[in-house]
Design an enzyme around this catalytic site. Structure first.
Site, PDB file in Angstrom:
ATOM      1  N   GLN A 163     -45.660 -39.606  -3.792  1.00  0.00           N
ATOM      2  CA  GLN A 163     -44.506 -40.436  -4.110  1.00  0.00           C
ATOM      3  C   GLN A 163     -43.505 -39.705  -4.992  1.00  0.00           C
ATOM      4  OE1 GLN A 163     -43.910 -43.136  -2.632  1.00  0.00           O
ATOM      5  NE2 GLN A 163     -42.002 -43.590  -3.706  1.00  0.00           N
ATOM      6  N   GLU A 164     -43.990 -38.869  -5.887  1.00  0.00           N
ATOM      7  CA  GLU A 164     -43.106 -38.192  -6.832  1.00  0.00           C
ATOM      8  C   GLU A 164     -42.244 -37.129  -6.163  1.00  0.00           C
ATOM      9  OE1 GLU A 164     -42.184 -38.396  -9.865  1.00  0.00           O
ATOM     10  OE2 GLU A 164     -43.549 -39.860 -10.723  1.00  0.00           O
ATOM     11  N   SER A 165     -42.844 -36.249  -5.389  1.00  0.00           N
ATOM     12  CA  SER A 165     -42.117 -35.059  -4.929  1.00  0.00           C
ATOM     13  C   SER A 165     -42.293 -34.744  -3.455  1.00  0.00           C
ATOM     14  CB  SER A 165     -42.578 -33.837  -5.726  1.00  0.00           C
ATOM     15  OG  SER A 165     -43.931 -33.525  -5.410  1.00  0.00           O
TER      16      SER A 165
END
Length: 666
Positions: A512-514
């Protein structure tokens, strides 16, 4: 399954999923001089340096990315380019993303210039069809040429826009001038602007009715209380609308003060039921976002048929938080059909019906809508599956791609150009072209098998964000190994084993982050795989005993994983192991989830309700996706069925849970 067994299963699956060596694609070659000229043109385009773009264009000849250079050069001088030069570009690069991107800009220019003859000629060739301003200009052109009734599509498009927009505003202005559309639409748009703290939206909308009224809107935005105190009467429609805007602005700043103002006799008597209901909806929404128990009473003072869909969503959330299931049902029933049919509200409407069911037949009827959304695709789809008595597992993998299908993806010029752009550092351009090439709405777009082949190509090139996003878009075929890849598994496995973190949770968060982009950098300065802020990284490095740390090391894979997982473990421990609260803290900072959990002595609630009531839309979406990702990764890693509900657990006031420790973040 024991943690050591999970790690063993993870290691075995990682070995099976190791990317095989990819063929020598054109993308593997080093940049040529022509490519370097294109990269220079990218910088010149950002700097709006027309002369340099024109000088560099001949040097870009022969580059695989020449269409980008030609696009930038012509786009930079589109306002003065001849129609012949534009048509030459369209013919030379026909079918490409760059052709359609330039056509978007040209259509916007033609709309602004009211050149409807040229607009009508070019609009049917527009394949992308994703620009709402162009859409509004097209509707306006239809209205002017044939008198077509375009009121509803123009209204729907305009009210859905978050920012001020010239194309839709022009269409609305003309329709109001022609007495085809009522001025109330402009006031609705102004209300939405004021409610969402977008002054430019409000002033543009009011300015369509009378430019002289804009100064009043600016005044009441700055000091709504003073404006209301100065207004003893609001008998004329214009004044009532301006008073409504002031009340909505006051609600944004202080919902309790706005509620007290609304209870004054003059507004009860002078505002219409529609105006009062909208304002109460805005007050209730803002109070609900502050997790105030007063929100329920505010919503109750309005009529749902006059409220905006955002008001109704927050009404449903506030009632969920209070455990008022009948009112949850009522709020969802009042939503417009597209919102009501979203998986979020399908799930909660079914849950409300289950809570209120008195018989087995009623329970069976309540469960039936969940059958339409249940699956592994997302948060509420997974919860629906569990509500139906099933657990989350990995669906059967689609038939293996054929050599012909793989060749089709490899030979696609848009995909090839996109991958090469990403390889040499033009990631934003490459992503846009990739998305265009795979877009199902573009003529000749990809079916599920083609999307899987495109995703496979990106996976083999280790362009993980395009691998994931492309595989995510398949409808009937689901390849979980593509959707949930596990790059850098050795580093992640070693680190999670060392500090006692579930690797599925770490992978769910990184996805989800990167999207596993090593050099990802957010708009606020977070860096690397786990998107760590420099100040957070320095603090974490001290906490975990990492000496000689410098923030520039955050783009190093192993350092980023070490710092990111170290911080995640500290956050998780501080929230007594609550996965949803730790995810919220990772996204929004540790102090906010503590505020969102409720007052001491309050009730414990299921974490799905807590997550749905997270005030920040970005964090709300983030928590749900991280937990959904984690559950799917766990199913892949262990080969066993999983429970999202078990991972969510419950959330309550601090004294209702295990002892916690505060993080002394800077």
């Amino acid at each position: 399954m024991q943690f050591s067994a999970i790690l063993t299963s993870f290691a075995l699956l990682g070995a099976m999923l190791s990317p095989t060596p990819s063929p020598a694609y054109a993308q593997d070659r080093p940049p040529t001089r022509a490519d370097e000229a294109v990269m220079d043109m990218a910088q010149a385009y950002k700097q709006r340096d027309r002369k340099r773009l024109t000088a560099l264009l001949p040097q870009a000849r022969g580059s695989q990315l020449e269409p980008w250079g030609a696009y930038w050069e012509l786009s930079s001088r589109l306002d003065e380019a001849s129609p012949a030069s534009i048509q030459d570009f369209m013919a030379r690069f026909g079918g490409s993303y760059q052709e359609d991107r330039l056509r978007t800009e040209w259509l916007l220019q033609l709309g602004r210039n009211r050149d409807w003859v040229s607009f009508h000629r070019e609009y049917p060739k527009y394949r992308m069809n994703d620009d709402r301003s162009v859409r509004c200009y097209a509707l306006l052109a239809d209205h002017l040429s044939s008198g077509a009734d375009v009121n509803q599509p123009v209204t729907d498009t305009w009210l859905a826009l978050k920012e001020a927009d010239d194309g839709c505003a022009s269409a609305v202005e003309q329709l109001i001038k022609d007495h085809s559309l009522k001025s109330h639409v402009a006031w609705l748009r102004a209300r939405l602007g004021m409610e969402n703290d977008r002054l430019r939206v409000a002033t543009q909308a009011v300015g369509l009715l009378n430019e002289g009224w804009v100064s009043t809107v600016n005044t009441l935005y700055l000091n709504p209380g003073k404006y209301l105190n100065d207004k003893l009467t609001a008998l004329r429609p214009k004044t009532r609308e301006l008073v409504s805007l002031a009340l909505i602005r006051l609600a944004y700043l202080d919902p309790a003060e706005a509620a007290a103002e609304m209870d004054k006799l003059r507004w009860k008597a002078q505002l219409t039921q529609e105006e009062r209901s909208w304002v109460w909806g805005a007050i209730g929404k803002r109070a609900a976002q502050k997790l105030s128990d007063d929100a329920l009473g505010y919503f109750a003072k309005g009529q749902v048929q006059h409220m905006h869909e955002d008001h109704l969503a927050w009404m449903a959330r506030a009632n969920l938080r209070a455990g008022r299931w009948e009112q949850v049902q009522q709020a969802i029933a009042a939503m417009p059909e597209p919102l009501r049919n979203d998986s979020t509200w399908v799930y909660w409407r079914a849950r409300a019906a289950l809570q209120l069911a008195k018989t087995e037949a009623a329970r069976a009827a309540a469960l039936r809508p969940l059958e339409g959304i249940a699956g592994v695709r997302g948060f509420y789809e997974q919860l629906a599956l569990e509500e139906l008595g099933q657990r989350i597992s990995v669906p059967p993998r689609p038939d293996a791609l054929t050599p012909e299908e793989k060749d089709g993806a490899r030979q696609n010029p848009g995909l090839s150009r996109a991958l090469y752009a990403i390889q040499i550092g033009l990631r934003a351009e490459g992503v846009r072209e990739w998305n265009y090439a795979t877009n199902l709405h573009v003529k000749g777009g990809m079916d599920d098998r083609s999307l899987l082949a495109a995703a496979d190509l990106a996976c083999r090139q280790e362009v993980w964000d395009r691998c994931i996003n492309t595989s995510d878009r398949t409808k009937s075929l689901i390849d979980m190994e593509q959707r949930f890849p596990m790059p850098y598994k050795s580093a992640v496995l070693a680190r999670t084993q060392q500090i006692g973190l579930d690797p599925a949770y770490v992978y769910g968060l990184i996805r989800q982050e990167s999207r596993f982009i090593m050099d990802a950098r957010s708009g606020v300065g977070a860096s690397g795989l786990m998107q760590v802020m420099p100040a957070t990284a320095r603090w974490t490095a001290k906490k975990i005993g990492m000496t000689d740390f410098h923030p520039q090391q955050l783009n190093n894979r192993d350092t980023n994983i070490t710092i990111g997982t170290g911080y995640l473990k500290l956050v998780l421990d501080s929230f007594a192991g609550s996965l949803p609260m730790a995810a919220a803290a990772y996204n929004a900072g540790p102090s906010r989830p503590r505020q969102w959990r409720g007052q001491s002595g309050g009730a414990v609630m299921e974490a799905a309700i807590w997550a749905e009531n997270v005030p920040f839309s970005e964090t709300r979406d983030y928590v749900k996706k991280v937990l959904s990702n984690t559950t799917n990764y766990a199913a892949l890693i262990t080969g066993q069925t999983q429970s999202l509900k078990a991972r969510l657990g419950s959330v309550g006031p601090k004294d209702a849970n295990l002892p916690e420790t505060a993080l002394d973040l800077p």
